[in-house]
Design an enzyme around this catalytic site. Structure first.
Site, PDB file in Angstrom:
ATOM      1  N   CYS A   1      45.197  47.551  36.537  1.00  0.00           N
ATOM      2  CA  CYS A   1      44.383  46.338  36.686  1.00  0.00           C
ATOM      3  C   CYS A   1      42.938  46.691  36.351  1.00  0.00           C
ATOM      4  CB  CYS A   1      44.492  45.800  38.109  1.00  0.00           C
ATOM      5  SG  CYS A   1      43.293  44.513  38.478  1.00  0.00           S
TER       6      CYS A   1
ATOM      7  N   CYS B   1      40.522  46.460  39.361  1.00  0.00           N
ATOM      8  CA  CYS B   1      40.751  47.559  40.312  1.00  0.00           C
ATOM      9  C   CYS B   1      40.102  48.839  39.772  1.00  0.00           C
ATOM     10  CB  CYS B   1      42.244  47.776  40.554  1.00  0.00           C
ATOM     11  SG  CYS B   1      42.992  46.598  41.715  1.00  0.00           S
TER      12      CYS B   1
ATOM     13  N   ASP C   1      29.117  40.146  34.346  1.00  0.00           N
ATOM     14  CA  ASP C   1      30.139  39.878  33.334  1.00  0.00           C
ATOM     15  C   ASP C   1      29.706  40.504  32.015  1.00  0.00           C
ATOM     16  OD1 ASP C   1      32.535  37.456  33.074  1.00  0.00           O
ATOM     17  OD2 ASP C   1      31.732  38.340  31.234  1.00  0.00           O
TER      18      ASP C   1
ATOM     19  N   HIS D   1      43.375  44.082  45.820  1.00  0.00           N
ATOM     20  CA  HIS D   1      43.971  43.367  44.681  1.00  0.00           C
ATOM     21  C   HIS D   1      44.699  42.114  45.149  1.00  0.00           C
ATOM     22  CE1 HIS D   1      45.615  42.899  40.607  1.00  0.00           C
ATOM     23  NE2 HIS D   1      46.662  42.422  41.251  1.00  0.00           N
TER      24      HIS D   1
ATOM     25  N   ASN E   1      38.990  30.674  37.631  1.00  0.00           N
ATOM     26  CA  ASN E   1      40.030  30.292  36.683  1.00  0.00           C
ATOM     27  C   ASN E   1      41.355  30.835  37.206  1.00  0.00           C
ATOM     28  OD1 ASN E   1      38.112  29.162  34.895  1.00  0.00           O
ATOM     29  ND2 ASN E   1      37.711  31.168  34.004  1.00  0.00           N
TER      30      ASN E   1
ATOM     31  N   THR F   1      42.101  35.284  32.508  1.00  0.00           N
ATOM     32  CA  THR F   1      42.448  36.396  31.615  1.00  0.00           C
ATOM     33  C   THR F   1      42.642  37.702  32.368  1.00  0.00           C
ATOM     34  OG1 THR F   1      40.126  36.849  31.119  1.00  0.00           O
ATOM     35  CG2 THR F   1      41.286  35.353  29.632  1.00  0.00           C
TER      36      THR F   1
ATOM     37  N   HIS G   1      38.913  36.650  40.988  1.00  0.00           N
ATOM     38  CA  HIS G   1      37.464  36.793  40.801  1.00  0.00           C
ATOM     39  C   HIS G   1      36.818  35.433  40.719  1.00  0.00           C
ATOM     40  CE1 HIS G   1      39.366  36.725  36.819  1.00  0.00           C
ATOM     41  NE2 HIS G   1      38.275  36.136  36.362  1.00  0.00           N
TER      42      HIS G   1
ATOM     43  N   HIS H   1      33.356  33.520  39.302  1.00  0.00           N
ATOM     44  CA  HIS H   1      32.193  33.602  38.422  1.00  0.00           C
ATOM     45  C   HIS H   1      31.023  32.936  39.136  1.00  0.00           C
ATOM     46  CE1 HIS H   1      34.618  34.368  34.629  1.00  0.00           C
ATOM     47  NE2 HIS H   1      35.557  33.862  35.402  1.00  0.00           N
TER      48      HIS H   1
HETATM   49  P1  5GP Z   1      38.579  34.931  33.513  1.00  0.00           P
HETATM   50  O1  5GP Z   1      38.641  34.391  32.109  1.00  0.00           O
HETATM   51  O2  5GP Z   1      39.818  35.723  33.869  1.00  0.00           O
HETATM   52  O3  5GP Z   1      38.227  33.908  34.542  1.00  0.00           O
HETATM   53  O4  5GP Z   1      37.345  35.907  33.518  1.00  0.00           O
HETATM   54  C1  5GP Z   1      37.399  37.243  33.151  1.00  0.00           C
HETATM   55  C2  5GP Z   1      35.985  37.668  32.885  1.00  0.00           C
HETATM   56  O5  5GP Z   1      35.947  39.070  32.858  1.00  0.00           O
HETATM   57  C3  5GP Z   1      35.441  37.172  31.534  1.00  0.00           C
HETATM   58  O6  5GP Z   1      34.290  36.366  31.763  1.00  0.00           O
HETATM   59  C4  5GP Z   1      35.121  38.459  30.787  1.00  0.00           C
HETATM   60  O7  5GP Z   1      33.928  38.379  30.036  1.00  0.00           O
HETATM   61  C5  5GP Z   1      35.009  39.469  31.912  1.00  0.00           C
HETATM   62  N1  5GP Z   1      35.374  40.813  31.531  1.00  0.00           N
HETATM   63  C6  5GP Z   1      36.481  41.195  30.810  1.00  0.00           C
HETATM   64  N2  5GP Z   1      36.519  42.541  30.678  1.00  0.00           N
HETATM   65  C7  5GP Z   1      35.400  43.011  31.320  1.00  0.00           C
HETATM   66  C8  5GP Z   1      34.896  44.331  31.526  1.00  0.00           C
HETATM   67  O8  5GP Z   1      35.454  45.343  31.101  1.00  0.00           O
HETATM   68  N3  5GP Z   1      33.735  44.441  32.226  1.00  0.00           N
HETATM   69  C9  5GP Z   1      33.070  43.339  32.712  1.00  0.00           C
HETATM   70  N4  5GP Z   1      31.927  43.553  33.377  1.00  0.00           N
HETATM   71  N5  5GP Z   1      33.536  42.090  32.546  1.00  0.00           N
HETATM   72  C10 5GP Z   1      34.688  41.926  31.858  1.00  0.00           C
HETATM   73 ZN    ZN Z   2      43.232  44.542  40.727  1.00  0.00          ZN
END
Ligand code: 5GP
Ligand code: ZN
Length: 112
Positions: free
Chosen positions: A3, A6, A29, A45, A85, A93, A98, A100
């Site tokens: 993950c 994690c 982010d 997790h 999300n 994704t 999490h 935002h």
């Molecule tokens: P989701 O689309 O799942 O709600 O948000 C995932 C977020 O994680 C996205 O805004 C993406 O930019 C962020 N993200 C993806 N990989 C990484 C990473 O390796 N480091 C950081 N700091 N953010 C990440």
């Molecule tokens: Zn996790």
């Protein structure tokens, strides 16, 4: 467990830490959508909002207790948005719960 968040929490993948406590970790982010874009996650997790239950809701509560602290630290005195999300239709994704935290400018009214 394979993950991404994690691994970030464990320090195995670098991140820009913004806040941490016993239950919560917050970091910037990698692809910010606003001047302030922080991801706030429970250390434990939890796969998504759909997996929240009575057994883990204290970790979720801790995330929300951290929100105003982080907002203050980030200078978001004029307000902000907290987004989750969830799942396929929510365009989640990363499968670690999490939230935002977005702010630093007037955000668009449209959310869906
Ligand atoms: P989701 O689309 O799942 O709600 O948000 C995932 C977020 O994680 C996205 O805004 C993406 O930019 C962020 N993200 C993806 N990989 C990484 C990473 O390796 N480091 C950081 N700091 N953010 C990440
Ligand atoms: Zn996790």
């Amino acid at each position: 467990m394979d993950c991404l968040f994690c691994k970030i929490i464990a320090g195995e993948i670098p991140s820009t830490k913004v806040y941490e406590d016993e239950r919560v970790f917050a970091f910037r982010d990698i692809n910010p959508q606003a001047p302030v874009h922080v991801l706030i996650v429970p250390r434990r997790h939890i796969a998504s909002a759909d997996a929240i239950d009575a057994g883990n809701s204290a970790d979720v509560a801790a995330v929300f207790e951290a929100v105003p602290k982080i907002a203050k630290q980030e200078g978001l005195a004029n307000g902000y948005r907290v987004i989750n999300n969830c799942g396929e239709d929510g365009c989640q994704t990363v499968k670690h719960l999490h939230f935002h935290l977005l702010g630093g400018r007037k955000l668009p009214e449209q959310m869906g």
